[in-house]
Motif scaffolding. Structure first.
Motif, mmCIF file in Angstrom:
data_model
loop_
_atom_site.group_PDB
_atom_site.id
_atom_site.type_symbol
_atom_site.label_atom_id
_atom_site.label_comp_id
_atom_site.label_asym_id
_atom_site.label_seq_id
_atom_site.Cartn_x
_atom_site.Cartn_y
_atom_site.Cartn_z
ATOM 1 N N ARG A 2 0.705 -1.316 0.044
ATOM 2 C CA ARG A 2 0.015 0.194 -0.028
ATOM 3 C C ARG A 2 1.009 1.221 -0.043
ATOM 4 N NH1 ARG A 2 -3.024 -3.109 3.722
ATOM 5 N NH2 ARG A 2 -4.952 -3.855 2.615
ATOM 6 N N ILE A 3 0.663 2.195 -0.937
ATOM 7 C CA ILE A 3 1.443 3.238 -0.986
ATOM 8 C C ILE A 3 0.511 4.433 -0.813
ATOM 9 C CG2 ILE A 3 3.074 4.656 -2.670
ATOM 10 C CD1 ILE A 3 2.441 2.133 -4.432
ATOM 11 N N CYS A 4 0.864 5.256 0.436
ATOM 12 C CA CYS A 4 0.069 6.516 0.822
ATOM 13 C C CYS A 4 0.412 7.515 -0.179
ATOM 14 C CB CYS A 4 0.784 6.620 1.990
ATOM 15 S SG CYS A 4 -0.289 8.078 2.752
ATOM 16 N N VAL A 5 -0.625 8.072 -0.851
ATOM 17 C CA VAL A 5 -0.522 9.138 -1.628
ATOM 18 C C VAL A 5 -1.163 10.289 -1.023
ATOM 19 C CG1 VAL A 5 -0.062 7.661 -3.711
ATOM 20 C CG2 VAL A 5 -2.346 8.454 -3.157
ATOM 21 N N GLY A 6 -1.220 10.399 0.222
ATOM 22 C CA GLY A 6 -2.050 11.498 0.890
ATOM 23 C C GLY A 6 -1.224 12.794 0.642
ATOM 24 N N THR A 7 -1.859 13.982 1.267
ATOM 25 C CA THR A 7 -1.236 15.094 0.925
ATOM 26 C C THR A 7 0.283 15.179 1.394
ATOM 27 O OG1 THR A 7 -3.112 16.108 1.604
ATOM 28 C CG2 THR A 7 -1.422 17.573 1.238
ATOM 29 N N THR A 8 0.883 14.830 2.643
ATOM 30 C CA THR A 8 2.154 14.810 2.873
ATOM 31 C C THR A 8 3.125 14.129 1.983
ATOM 32 O OG1 THR A 8 1.211 15.278 5.248
ATOM 33 C CG2 THR A 8 3.542 14.860 4.775
ATOM 34 N N CYS A 9 2.550 12.684 1.913
ATOM 35 C CA CYS A 9 3.369 11.599 1.183
ATOM 36 C C CYS A 9 3.436 12.075 -0.284
ATOM 37 C CB CYS A 9 2.704 10.332 1.215
ATOM 38 S SG CYS A 9 2.812 9.602 2.732
ATOM 39 N N GLY A 13 -2.192 8.198 7.961
ATOM 40 C CA GLY A 13 -2.184 8.710 9.264
ATOM 41 C C GLY A 13 -0.756 8.742 9.904
ATOM 42 N N ALA A 14 0.048 8.720 9.158
ATOM 43 C CA ALA A 14 1.590 8.651 9.580
ATOM 44 C C ALA A 14 2.519 9.637 8.821
ATOM 45 C CB ALA A 14 2.135 7.302 9.573
ATOM 46 N N CYS A 15 1.847 10.637 8.814
ATOM 47 C CA CYS A 15 2.215 11.837 7.822
ATOM 48 C C CYS A 15 3.914 12.406 8.388
ATOM 49 C CB CYS A 15 1.335 13.179 7.734
ATOM 50 S SG CYS A 15 -0.076 12.752 7.462
ATOM 51 N N VAL A 36 5.075 7.101 3.250
ATOM 52 C CA VAL A 36 4.872 5.852 3.799
ATOM 53 C C VAL A 36 4.585 4.843 2.785
ATOM 54 C CG1 VAL A 36 3.627 4.759 5.486
ATOM 55 C CG2 VAL A 36 4.223 6.890 5.968
ATOM 56 N N VAL A 37 5.060 3.455 2.886
ATOM 57 C CA VAL A 37 4.583 2.516 2.113
ATOM 58 C C VAL A 37 4.341 1.178 3.222
ATOM 59 C CG1 VAL A 37 5.311 0.727 0.770
ATOM 60 C CG2 VAL A 37 5.711 3.069 0.124
ATOM 61 N N ALA A 38 3.147 0.848 3.153
ATOM 62 C CA ALA A 38 2.847 -0.533 4.139
ATOM 63 C C ALA A 38 3.001 -1.580 3.457
ATOM 64 C CB ALA A 38 1.425 -0.352 4.877
ATOM 65 N N VAL A 39 3.733 -2.631 3.680
ATOM 66 C CA VAL A 39 3.796 -3.863 3.302
ATOM 67 C C VAL A 39 3.067 -4.842 4.051
ATOM 68 C CG1 VAL A 39 5.043 -5.646 2.208
ATOM 69 C CG2 VAL A 39 5.944 -3.304 1.777
ATOM 70 N N ASN A 40 1.871 -5.387 3.776
ATOM 71 C CA ASN A 40 1.157 -6.351 4.511
ATOM 72 C C ASN A 40 1.074 -5.695 5.880
ATOM 73 O OD1 ASN A 40 0.491 -8.354 2.732
ATOM 74 N ND2 ASN A 40 2.047 -9.564 3.135
ATOM 75 N N ASP A 41 0.469 -4.385 5.988
ATOM 76 C CA ASP A 41 0.225 -3.820 7.169
ATOM 77 C C ASP A 41 1.383 -3.704 8.066
ATOM 78 O OD1 ASP A 41 -2.506 -3.746 6.484
ATOM 79 O OD2 ASP A 41 -2.855 -5.787 7.395
ATOM 80 N N GLN A 42 2.513 -3.895 7.682
ATOM 81 C CA GLN A 42 3.930 -3.395 8.408
ATOM 82 C C GLN A 42 4.377 -1.992 7.663
ATOM 83 O OE1 GLN A 42 6.023 -5.944 10.106
ATOM 84 N NE2 GLN A 42 7.127 -4.042 10.926
ATOM 85 N N HIS A 64 6.284 1.219 6.756
ATOM 86 C CA HIS A 64 7.607 1.749 6.503
ATOM 87 C C HIS A 64 7.732 3.314 6.065
ATOM 88 C CE1 HIS A 64 9.185 -2.507 6.172
ATOM 89 N NE2 HIS A 64 7.755 -2.599 5.432
ATOM 90 N N GLY A 65 8.281 3.935 7.086
ATOM 91 C CA GLY A 65 8.353 5.519 6.790
ATOM 92 C C GLY A 65 9.712 5.808 6.098
ATOM 93 N N GLY A 66 9.617 7.165 5.708
ATOM 94 C CA GLY A 66 10.770 7.627 5.032
ATOM 95 C C GLY A 66 11.431 6.850 4.004
#
Lengths: 151, 258
Positions: free
Chosen positions: A76-83, A121-123, A128-134, A136-138
């Motif tokens: 899951r790739i976060c594409v929210g404003t900050t990301c 929610g981890a701006c 942030v990229v989530a791999v199977n709910d794990q 990963h920031g930065g």
């Protein structure tokens, strides 16, 4: 996917076949099969005494549910404003290139699915990229290669 | 009893009544597309917005969907204030963008002087305003055959799995109550096709005219304890039968009086 009656029955029993546990039941089915198979929806409707139309409405409303099979690993790739500001687009392109599929798709070997989400929610950790709910920031392009290799 | 003022007129309403019902009863016209007497208010179409205020609000007012707003003591309601008209125009402008080909929306919009949408129109849209009358009335009828599917831009009204709905009986409640008439059905004498399913239409045993679908009749006789034979005769023939019955009763009474 041929669905296993016993597994479904166990899920229904876990929630005492209560109509109000529809979402919990669907979540468990999603976890079990990595998607919601059509026949499972029919059986859910019957077991919980909820109209099939309602089951389908709920299944299509939440992003957590999928009516098509997902890969073993969901990226899951976060594409929210900050990301977005911190380069989510580049990260997305990179992952898409690495796996050879676009966002929303699953690799033919059913190993990977790429999804884009609006905000996890981890701006502060963006991008942030989530791999199977794990989570990963930065994330950097170089770090990404390591990440995907690991899985 | 609750006393309130609508457009300067003092009116009385029952506790718990919604503003829309009271306004309409008092003769004030308020447009609404998602409202239906048979089902709960929904507040989806946003057309029934009215302006409300109270003396103690010191000049402040609020804009609410009248279908969902219960009457309050001393409430001052304006159904056609400048601001309300403005709000309705905006809503109609948006609905016209979504349903540029719907005669119903076009007419309503034209009444408010909106002849062309200021937004990008959805040219090949389905003219559905997602008011939910069809799905809600289907549920009320006891079938829940259709529902809204997906959300946001992708939200549509559809049967489960987007296949022919197993719980549909072809009663037409969805289609006939649709404010923009976008749920098609085909009746061809002996069958009815709706939502991709084909239903058998019962033929009146007296005149041969089609009545309702076999599935609907079976459902009604099961859930509402109406004898199945009732649906074998059409409404007109029922009335003819009633006149015969009434005639014989009258004859019988005359005989009895002698």
């Amino acid at each position: 996917m041929s669905h296993d009656r016993g597994k479904l029955e166990a899920i229904f029993d876990r929630y005492s076949r209560q109509p109000e546990s529809l979402i919990a039941v669907l979540q468990d089915i999603q976890k079990e099969y990595r998607y919601l198979p059509g026949p499972a929806l029919l059986e859910t409707a019957e077991a919980l005494k909820v109209p099939l139309s309602k089951v389908f409405s709920v299944s299509t409303f939440y992003n957590a549910f999928s009516l098509t099979p997902k890969g073993e690993t969901v990226v899951r790739i976060c594409v929210g404003t900050t990301c977005h500001i911190r380069g989510a687009k580049v990260i997305q392109q990179q992952i898409e290139n690495m796996l050879g599929i676009k966002a929303g798709e699953t690799t033919p070997d059913m190993k990977f699915t790429i999804e884009v989400v609006a905000c996890v929610g981890a701006c502060a950790m963006a991008p942030v990229v989530a791999v199977n709910d794990q989570f990963h920031g930065g994330v950097t392009v170089a770090g990404l290669k390591r990440l995907v290799k690991k899985v | 009893m609750v006393e309130l003022t609508i457009n300067g007129r003092v009116v009385h309403a029952n506790e718990g009544e919604m503003l829309l019902a009271v306004c309409r009863r008092e003769g004030f016209r308020i447009p609404a597309l998602c409202h239906h007497e048979a089902i709960e208010p929904f507040g989806a179409c946003r057309l029934c917005m009215v302006e409300i205020t109270k003396k103690e609000w010191k000049g402040w007012s609020n804009y609410v969907t009248s279908c969902l707003y219960p009457v309050e003591k001393n409430l001052i309601v304006l159904t056609d204030s400048t601001k309300v008209i403005e709000l309705r125009k905006t809503v109609l402008d948006l609905q016209l963008a979504r349903c540029p080909n719907s005669p119903e929306i076009r007419q309503l919009a034209a009444e408010y002087g909106v002849n062309q949408t200021s937004y990008e129109p959805v040219v090949d849209g389905d003219n559905c305003i997602l008011c939910g009358i069809c799905t809600r009335i289907c549920e009320k009828m006891g079938f829940s055959a259709i529902s809204t599917v997906g959300r946001g831009h992708d939200k549509v009204v559809a049967p489960p799995l987007k296949e022919a709905p197993p719980d549909c009986v072809g009663c037409l409640a969805c289609s006939l109550n649709c404010p923009t008439h976008v749920i098609p059905y085909i009746d061809n004498g002996s069958t009815r096709i709706i939502w991709g399913r084909t239903f058998e239409l019962i033929k009146c045993s007296k005149c041969g005219k089609p009545t309702i679908t076999r599935d609907f009749a079976e459902s009604l006789s099961k859930t509402k304890s109406i004898p199945a034979e009732y649906f074998e005769v059409c409404d007109e023939c029922h009335r003819r039968e009633i006149s015969l019955t009434m005639g014989s009763i009258a004859n019988w009474e005359r005989e009895a009086a002698k």
